[in-house]
Design an enzyme around this catalytic site. Structure first.
Site, short mmCIF file in Angstrom:
data_model
loop_
_atom_site.label_atom_id
_atom_site.label_comp_id
_atom_site.label_asym_id
_atom_site.label_seq_id
_atom_site.Cartn_x
_atom_site.Cartn_y
_atom_site.Cartn_z
N CYS A 36 0.85 -1.19 0.00
CA CYS A 36 0.00 0.00 0.00
C CYS A 36 0.89 1.24 0.00
O CYS A 36 1.86 1.31 0.75
CB CYS A 36 -0.91 -0.02 1.23
N HIS A 82 -9.08 -3.51 -2.37
CA HIS A 82 -8.15 -2.67 -1.62
C HIS A 82 -8.64 -1.22 -1.57
O HIS A 82 -8.68 -0.59 -0.50
CB HIS A 82 -6.76 -2.75 -2.27
N GLU A 83 -9.02 -0.68 -2.73
CA GLU A 83 -9.42 0.74 -2.78
C GLU A 83 -10.76 0.98 -2.08
O GLU A 83 -10.94 2.00 -1.41
CB GLU A 83 -9.45 1.25 -4.21
#
Length: 163
Positions: free
Chosen positions: A89, A131-132
């Site tokens: 990340c 993830h986003e």
């Protein structure tokens, strides 16, 4: 071109759920331009608005040269058995850990004209969508690690030169 600095682990904006975009105005258009400029840098698969300090539901993506964005994204479905997938990340630089992700994901949202947008795919795209949208819900990928991996990751954060 406006590449915005990435907010790092520990910044409260990263742990706060993002607000829905109620009105598409010049501010939202500028946010999208900044998200697209910021995700275009090499090695970036996605950038969520909170990562550039904006608590709104929007993210950009850059998967295999396909660059785009979505406003008010909702992760509407995931498919397949979750599997351990290597993940990092931008908000936790230098760390890479195995996290459970579904191999297929679908996100629905809108574009700057208010038209529906559907992003759906496997592999890296599925991982990026999960993830986003996690970012927009106030979660980092570290939150999805099992207890042992999380302890290791948090120790690595504390020992990093950026924390």
């Amino acid at each position: 071109m406006t590449v915005r600095p990435i907010r790092l682990f520990g910044d409260p904006v990263l742990k706060s759920p993002s607000a829905a975009i109620e009105k598409i105005d010049d501010g939202v258009r500028a946010l999208v331009r900044d998200l697209l400029d910021t995700v275009e840098l090499p090695g970036r698969a996605g950038v969520a608005a909170p990562q550039i300090g904006v608590g709104l539901r929007a993210f950009s993506y850059n998967i295999d040269g396909d660059i785009g964005y979505v406003l008010n994204p909702v992760l509407v479905s995931v498919e397949g058995e979750p599997e351990l997938t290597g993940e990092g990340c931008l908000s936790v630089p230098g760390l890479w850990h195995e996290v459970m992700r579904h191999p297929h994901a679908r996100v629905e949202g809108i574009d700057l004209d208010g038209r529906p947008v559907v992003l759906e795919g496997d592999g890296l795209l599925a991982q990026a969508l999960q993830h986003e949208t996690d970012h927009l819900d106030g979660h980092l990928y570290l939150d999805r690690l099992d207890a042992q991996r999380r302890r290791t990751a948090l120790r690595e954060v504390r020992e990093s030169d950026w924390f």
